[in-house]
Design a protein around this motif. Structure first.
Motif, mmCIF file in Angstrom:
data_model
loop_
_atom_site.group_PDB
_atom_site.id
_atom_site.type_symbol
_atom_site.label_atom_id
_atom_site.label_comp_id
_atom_site.label_asym_id
_atom_site.label_seq_id
_atom_site.Cartn_x
_atom_site.Cartn_y
_atom_site.Cartn_z
ATOM 1 N N GLU A 260 -8.549 19.282 10.597
ATOM 2 C CA GLU A 260 -8.433 18.678 9.008
ATOM 3 C C GLU A 260 -9.682 17.719 9.103
ATOM 4 O OE1 GLU A 260 -4.458 20.302 9.985
ATOM 5 O OE2 GLU A 260 -6.049 19.245 11.028
ATOM 6 N N ALA A 348 -14.030 15.509 3.550
ATOM 7 C CA ALA A 348 -12.664 15.770 3.909
ATOM 8 C C ALA A 348 -11.566 14.982 3.177
ATOM 9 C CB ALA A 348 -12.760 15.389 5.660
ATOM 10 N N ASP A 349 -10.403 15.694 3.484
ATOM 11 C CA ASP A 349 -9.264 15.018 2.638
ATOM 12 C C ASP A 349 -8.779 14.143 3.842
ATOM 13 O OD1 ASP A 349 -6.533 14.441 2.227
ATOM 14 O OD2 ASP A 349 -6.552 16.464 1.003
ATOM 15 N N ALA A 352 -4.881 14.356 4.720
ATOM 16 C CA ALA A 352 -4.658 15.534 5.687
ATOM 17 C C ALA A 352 -5.053 15.263 6.823
ATOM 18 C CB ALA A 352 -5.338 16.793 5.077
ATOM 19 N N ALA A 353 -5.812 14.656 7.196
ATOM 20 C CA ALA A 353 -6.413 14.193 8.630
ATOM 21 C C ALA A 353 -5.439 13.188 9.037
ATOM 22 C CB ALA A 353 -7.953 13.566 8.316
ATOM 23 N N ALA A 356 -2.434 15.161 10.240
ATOM 24 C CA ALA A 356 -2.904 15.937 11.240
ATOM 25 C C ALA A 356 -2.877 14.896 12.698
ATOM 26 C CB ALA A 356 -4.022 16.641 11.338
ATOM 27 N N ASN A 380 -10.990 7.959 1.708
ATOM 28 C CA ASN A 380 -11.743 9.201 1.406
ATOM 29 C C ASN A 380 -13.014 9.061 1.177
ATOM 30 O OD1 ASN A 380 -9.902 11.636 1.370
ATOM 31 N ND2 ASN A 380 -9.121 10.783 -0.765
#
Length: 476
Positions: A260, A348-349, A352-353, A356, A380
């Motif tokens: 991610e 990149a999100d 979401a990172a 993860a 972000n």
């Protein structure tokens, strides 16, 4: 617009008006909320905002309204609203952004210098927040004033100076929502929290990385024990931490393994990196105080640029539970804590990172050790939109007329949360992310300094861009 009168007006204002007030701002220890838990009681952020507000209000910009905005429990913000000049034809609002909060003092400053002491030496203003980013509000205000004095035009301009940028701008979404109707439709964003590799041209930021920071704690015992008693029976918390880190990063190459956090690099950014290395080899890769014999991670400078701007990286920025080596005893410690700081690619999100990261660290933990992940900072990144013809033309004129050298695009390894927020809210807006920071300005470390002549040139460049925007048929 009379370019000579514009330049004269800006130079005079910086000498007689800007530097005295900016020096006063440096002396206010307005540490960002993330580094001062008692920021509300200490009142330094409010003092910084009011200091700049009073200076702007006294400037006499036609029709300007200055207001300190502070939502409950949130760091204050300065809002300055300046109506358009009568001859402006462009629709929409110009949003001029900067921040007034500062990093901590950090370390020992050189003799005669200090974080809260404004010192001018050899065209440099030393002190925390001078370059990052206290000068920005002064530059924006002076540019607007000079446009008036030189017979130029500007559209409606709104200046936003926040006090939480160094903390990841956690309050900005609430403020953007609160001020949405007052901002109107933004067609140009000018951010003065950027910079570049030298002081010879205007540097334009084409991308900014995002970030995920988290504190990870591994516990293996209810209490620490003698290492002769426990070692070999219970794994050390540090070894468990090491195993977890290997899930996140290849220890040999530094490649981040979290899917991610990885994105395809746009071809135009690869080409931009190659152009930067070819045209400006001395500034393409930051000059760092590398020890003799120490090698960089690659011999390919284009890859180094991409590593620093479009690939995720992990840095360990803090630790707890580890005593100083001089007093470390024969102890199997009950816990180890590390502060993980990931820099993320611009697209990149970050949420979401973050999710993860937490999943990877807390699933199937070696030996069943307890793992806690918290104290997140999530931000972000940002990727600049395609430049419209009016702005491209104006930037060429700025390069020729102000600096005598073409402007240069580059990606930045750091982040400015406000840019991504504005990009989502105003998808048709043009962005100029620039500033007076140089690679050697010492932002975030001791002896921070502002290059005064370059800041004056940046101010002049902003004034020209404001005038060009006001005359554009379609500024968005």
């Amino acid at each position: 617009m009379d370019s000579e009168k514009l330049r004269e007006s800006i130079g005079k204002a910086w000498t007689t008006d800007v530097l005295p007030s900016l020096s006063g701002l440096v002396e206010i220890p307005a540490v960002s909320p993330a580094y001062d838990a008692a920021w509300q009681e200490n009142g330094q952020l409010r003092a910084a905002v009011e200091h700049v507000r009073d200076w702007v209000a006294a400037r006499g910009l036609p029709g300007a309204r200055c207001e300190v905005v502070q939502l409950d429990g949130r760091a204050p913000l300065l809002l300055v609203d300046v109506p358009a000049t009568p001859g402006a034809t462009a629709a929409g609002t110009v949003l001029l952004y900067g921040h007034l909060d500062k990093q901590q003092p950090l370390g020992d400053w050189s003799e005669g210098l200090g974080p809260w002491q404004a010192v001018i030496r050899d065209d440099r203003l030393y002190g925390r927040g001078a370059a990052d980013d206290g000068y920005s509000g002064y530059a924006a205000t002076t540019a607007l004033e000079a446009v008036h004095e030189a017979g130029g035009e500007h559209a409606r301009a709104v200046m936003v100076l926040e006090t939480g940028e160094e903390s990841g701008s956690p309050d900005l979404p609430a403020y953007l929502e609160h001020l949405a109707d007052r901002l109107g439709e933004v067609s140009l964003v000018v951010c003065l929290d950027g910079g570049g590799g030298d002081y010879e041209r205007l540097w334009l930021t084409s991308s900014l990385r995002g970030a995920v920071q988290a504190t990870v704690t591994v516990r293996v015992l209810e209490a620490s024990v003698h290492s002769g008693l426990g070692s070999g029976i219970v794994p050390s918390s540090f070894r468990v931490m090491r195993l977890l880190l290997d899930r996140l990063e290849d220890p040999e190459t530094g490649e981040v393994k979290v899917p991610e956090m990885v994105v395809p690099i746009p071809e135009e950014r690869r080409a931009e990196a190659a152009e930067l290395v070819a045209r400006h080899p001395d500034v393409a890769v930051p000059r760092l105080p590398v020890l003799p014999g120490m090698r960089r991670v690659s011999d390919d400078e284009v890859e180094l640029v991409l590593n620093n701007t479009w690939r995720p990286t992990l840095s360990i920025t803090g630790a707890a539970g580890l005593p100083d080596p001089a007093v470390a005893g024969a102890v199997l410690r009950d816990r180890t804590s590390l502060r993980l700081s990931f820099r993320l690619p611009p697209s990149a999100d970050a949420e979401a990172a973050r999710a993860a990261l937490e999943r990877i660290l807390t699933t199937d933990v070696p030996y069943g050790a307890q793992v806690e992940v918290g104290e997140y900072m999530v931000m972000n990144g940002w990727h600049a939109p395609e430049t419209t013809p009016w702005l491209a033309s104006a930037l060429r004129q700025v390069g020729d007329g102000v600096f005598g050298k073409p402007c240069q695009n580059l990606g930045i390894g750091g982040g400015i949360p406000f840019m991504e927020m504005l990009g989502r809210r105003y998808p048709r807006a043009q962005f100029v992310v620039t500033g007076a920071l140089g690679a050697d300005s010492n932002a975030h470390v001791p002896d921070e300094w502002l290059n005064i002549p370059f800041a004056v040139q940046v101010t002049e460049a902003v004034a020209h861009l404001l005038d060009a925007h006001a005359r554009a048929a379609d500024p968005a």
